[in-house]
Design an enzyme around this catalytic site. Structure first.
Site, PDB file in Angstrom:
ATOM      1  N   SER A  96       0.837  -1.200   0.000  1.00 51.75           N
ATOM      2  CA  SER A  96       0.000   0.000   0.000  1.00 51.75           C
ATOM      3  C   SER A  96       0.870   1.248   0.000  1.00 51.75           C
ATOM      4  O   SER A  96       1.991   1.238   0.533  1.00 51.75           O
ATOM      5  CB  SER A  96      -0.873   0.025   1.266  1.00 51.75           C
ATOM      6  OG  SER A  96      -1.532   1.266   1.389  1.00 51.75           O
ATOM      7  N   TYR A 147      -2.067  -0.521  10.229  1.00 51.38           N
ATOM      8  CA  TYR A 147      -2.216  -1.026   8.857  1.00 51.38           C
ATOM      9  C   TYR A 147      -0.988  -0.630   8.019  1.00 51.38           C
ATOM     10  O   TYR A 147      -0.424  -1.449   7.292  1.00 51.38           O
ATOM     11  CB  TYR A 147      -3.500  -0.443   8.266  1.00 51.38           C
ATOM     12  CG  TYR A 147      -3.658  -0.631   6.778  1.00 51.38           C
ATOM     13  CD1 TYR A 147      -4.152  -1.821   6.259  1.00 51.38           C
ATOM     14  CD2 TYR A 147      -3.327   0.399   5.886  1.00 51.38           C
ATOM     15  CE1 TYR A 147      -4.305  -1.995   4.891  1.00 51.38           C
ATOM     16  CE2 TYR A 147      -3.476   0.232   4.519  1.00 51.38           C
ATOM     17  CZ  TYR A 147      -3.968  -0.964   4.028  1.00 51.38           C
ATOM     18  OH  TYR A 147      -4.103  -1.128   2.669  1.00 51.38           O
TER      19      TYR A 147
HETATM   20  P1  NAP Z   1     -11.658  -5.198  -0.127  1.00 47.93           P
HETATM   21  O1  NAP Z   1     -12.498  -4.666  -1.237  1.00 47.93           O
HETATM   22  O2  NAP Z   1     -12.031  -4.916   1.277  1.00 47.93           O
HETATM   23  O3  NAP Z   1     -11.507  -6.798  -0.348  1.00 47.93           O
HETATM   24  C1  NAP Z   1     -10.723  -7.526   0.518  1.00 47.93           C
HETATM   25  C2  NAP Z   1     -10.749  -8.982   0.132  1.00 47.93           C
HETATM   26  O4  NAP Z   1      -9.835  -9.684   1.019  1.00 47.93           O
HETATM   27  C3  NAP Z   1     -12.105  -9.642   0.320  1.00 47.93           C
HETATM   28  O5  NAP Z   1     -12.326 -10.569  -0.741  1.00 47.93           O
HETATM   29  C4  NAP Z   1     -11.964 -10.400   1.659  1.00 47.93           C
HETATM   30  O6  NAP Z   1     -12.749 -11.591   1.754  1.00 47.93           O
HETATM   31  C5  NAP Z   1     -10.504 -10.795   1.591  1.00 47.93           C
HETATM   32  N1  NAP Z   1      -9.901 -11.090   2.902  1.00 47.93           N
HETATM   33  C6  NAP Z   1      -9.671 -10.264   3.946  1.00 47.93           C
HETATM   34  N2  NAP Z   1      -9.063 -10.927   4.953  1.00 47.93           N
HETATM   35  C7  NAP Z   1      -8.912 -12.206   4.531  1.00 47.93           C
HETATM   36  C8  NAP Z   1      -8.377 -13.381   5.112  1.00 47.93           C
HETATM   37  N3  NAP Z   1      -7.856 -13.376   6.351  1.00 47.93           N
HETATM   38  N4  NAP Z   1      -8.389 -14.526   4.398  1.00 47.93           N
HETATM   39  C9  NAP Z   1      -8.906 -14.562   3.140  1.00 47.93           C
HETATM   40  N5  NAP Z   1      -9.424 -13.474   2.534  1.00 47.93           N
HETATM   41  C10 NAP Z   1      -9.442 -12.321   3.225  1.00 47.93           C
HETATM   42  O7  NAP Z   1     -10.141  -4.695  -0.253  1.00 47.93           O
HETATM   43  P2  NAP Z   1      -9.330  -4.000  -1.433  1.00 47.93           P
HETATM   44  O8  NAP Z   1      -9.439  -2.544  -1.257  1.00 47.93           O
HETATM   45  O9  NAP Z   1      -9.632  -4.636  -2.723  1.00 47.93           O
HETATM   46  O10 NAP Z   1      -7.853  -4.385  -0.955  1.00 47.93           O
HETATM   47  C11 NAP Z   1      -7.105  -5.437  -1.516  1.00 47.93           C
HETATM   48  C12 NAP Z   1      -5.653  -5.242  -1.102  1.00 47.93           C
HETATM   49  O11 NAP Z   1      -5.205  -3.972  -1.579  1.00 47.93           O
HETATM   50  C13 NAP Z   1      -5.434  -5.234   0.411  1.00 47.93           C
HETATM   51  O12 NAP Z   1      -4.237  -5.901   0.731  1.00 47.93           O
HETATM   52  C14 NAP Z   1      -5.315  -3.764   0.728  1.00 47.93           C
HETATM   53  O13 NAP Z   1      -4.558  -3.529   1.892  1.00 47.93           O
HETATM   54  C15 NAP Z   1      -4.641  -3.240  -0.513  1.00 47.93           C
HETATM   55  N6  NAP Z   1      -4.819  -1.810  -0.726  1.00 47.93           N
HETATM   56  C16 NAP Z   1      -6.030  -1.281  -1.017  1.00 47.93           C
HETATM   57  C17 NAP Z   1      -6.155   0.095  -1.203  1.00 47.93           C
HETATM   58  C18 NAP Z   1      -7.445   0.770  -1.545  1.00 47.93           C
HETATM   59  O14 NAP Z   1      -7.438   2.012  -1.695  1.00 47.93           O
HETATM   60  N7  NAP Z   1      -8.537   0.059  -1.681  1.00 47.93           N
HETATM   61  C19 NAP Z   1      -5.025   0.916  -1.076  1.00 47.93           C
HETATM   62  C20 NAP Z   1      -3.812   0.321  -0.767  1.00 47.93           C
HETATM   63  C21 NAP Z   1      -3.719  -1.031  -0.602  1.00 47.93           C
HETATM   64  P3  NAP Z   1     -14.363 -11.488   1.923  1.00 47.93           P
HETATM   65  O15 NAP Z   1     -14.866 -10.964   0.600  1.00 47.93           O
HETATM   66  O16 NAP Z   1     -14.793 -12.880   2.182  1.00 47.93           O
HETATM   67  O17 NAP Z   1     -14.610 -10.537   3.048  1.00 47.93           O
END
Ligand code: NAP
Length: 250
Positions: free
Chosen positions: A145, A159
């Site tokens: 991130s 985080y």
């Molecule tokens: P999101 O929409 O909240 O989706 C998260 C996904 O991870 C969901 O499918 C969730 O499963 C799954 N998950 C969470 N904990 C888990 C576990 N212990 N075991 C298996 N699956 C798990 O998140 P996102 O924004 O797409 O983020 C994806 C990645 O990008 C993360 O690592 C996040 O830190 C990183 N990121 C995101 C952003 C942003 O702006 N969105 C910025 C920087 C980094 P369920 O669907 O079953 O709940």
């Protein structure tokens, strides 16, 4: 079992992971979507990929739990074949808060879900990919991130620190396995339109911060997926231990 390349996308049911799973499927990969609890979302991604002729399964497994990680990788071995690309993407954050209000339960939850999980999945992938273990190589992409660089003060330093650990893991592991046919790279997204911001208590977070982003907008999950796919492809064949920042200039 076919010769199709196999990708595991952890957290592939929603957000960046779902966009990544769909993109790999479009490029002909057999895809395993891992998720923690949202079976409806996972089923929807599987259905969409299959409707376009893709090969896709979903696997419910909490990747912070060692036994569930073992089960995930063993099931993929059996159902799709040996993994050639691992996208470590599953991650969580909690309610925005200053550090002095964080307790050990919260901090450990973040570290288990965002760090231990990546270590365990990397371990299982290396065991299958490394030429030292009779594998034929592979690629690991760790989703970090922009917070690893900013520290996310007043929002979620826990985080941000977990993502700093992912950058260090990526660097160290990339060198450990560079001579064994495995490349390990990272992406550092920021301000991507997904459900995650609501988990921090501010669904409209990107709207608040948009004016501070040099490109003046948030990013789409697909824009991160494209970077992940490039890092997994032969087009980035000399790149390992590298990071692509995807945060509109921040
Ligand atoms: P999101 O929409 O909240 O989706 C998260 C996904 O991870 C969901 O499918 C969730 O499963 C799954 N998950 C969470 N904990 C888990 C576990 N212990 N075991 C298996 N699956 C798990 O998140 P996102 O924004 O797409 O983020 C994806 C990645 O990008 C993360 O690592 C996040 O830190 C990183 N990121 C995101 C952003 C942003 O702006 N969105 C910025 C920087 C980094 P369920 O669907 O079953 O709940």
């Amino acid at each position: 079992m076919s010769n199709q390349k196999v990708v595991i996308v952890t957290g592939g049911a929603r957000g960046i992971g779902a966009a990544t799973a769909k993109l790999f499927a479009k490029h002909g990969y057999a895809v395993c979507i891992n998720y923690k609890s949202n079976t409806v979302a996972a089923n929807n991604v599987v259905k969409e990929i299959k409707s376009l002729g893709g090969n896709c399964i979903s696997q419910k497994a909490d990747v912070s739990n060692e036994e569930e990680v073992l089960r995930l990788f063993n099931n993929v071995d059996r159902e799709l074949g040996k993994v050639s690309v691992l996208v470590n993407n599953a991650g969580i954050l909690k309610q925005q808060s200053r550090l002095e209000k964080m307790n050990a339960d919260r901090i450990n939850l973040i570290l288990n879900n965002n760090v231990t999980s990546y270590f365990l999945c990397c371990r299982e992938a290396v065991k299958r990919m490394s030429t030292e273990h009779q594998g034929s190589g592979g690629v690991i992409i760790n989703v970090s991130s922009a917070a690893a660089r900013s520290g996310a003060p007043n929002e979620y330093v826990d985080y941000a620190a977990s993502k700093g650990a992912i950058d260090t893991l990526t660097k160290g592991l990339s060198i450990e396995v560079a001579g064994e046919g495995i490349r390990v790279n990272g992406v550092r997204p920021g301000f991507i339109y997904t459900d995650m911001h609501a988990d921090g208590g501010e669904p409209e977070r990107i709207a608040r911060l948009k004016s501070k982003i040099p490109m003046g907008r948030g990013g789409m999950p697909k824009e991160v997926a494209e970077a992940i796919y490039w890092l997994a492809s032969e087009k980035s064949s000399f790149s390992t231990g590298s990071f692509l920042d995807l945060a509109g200039g921040l």
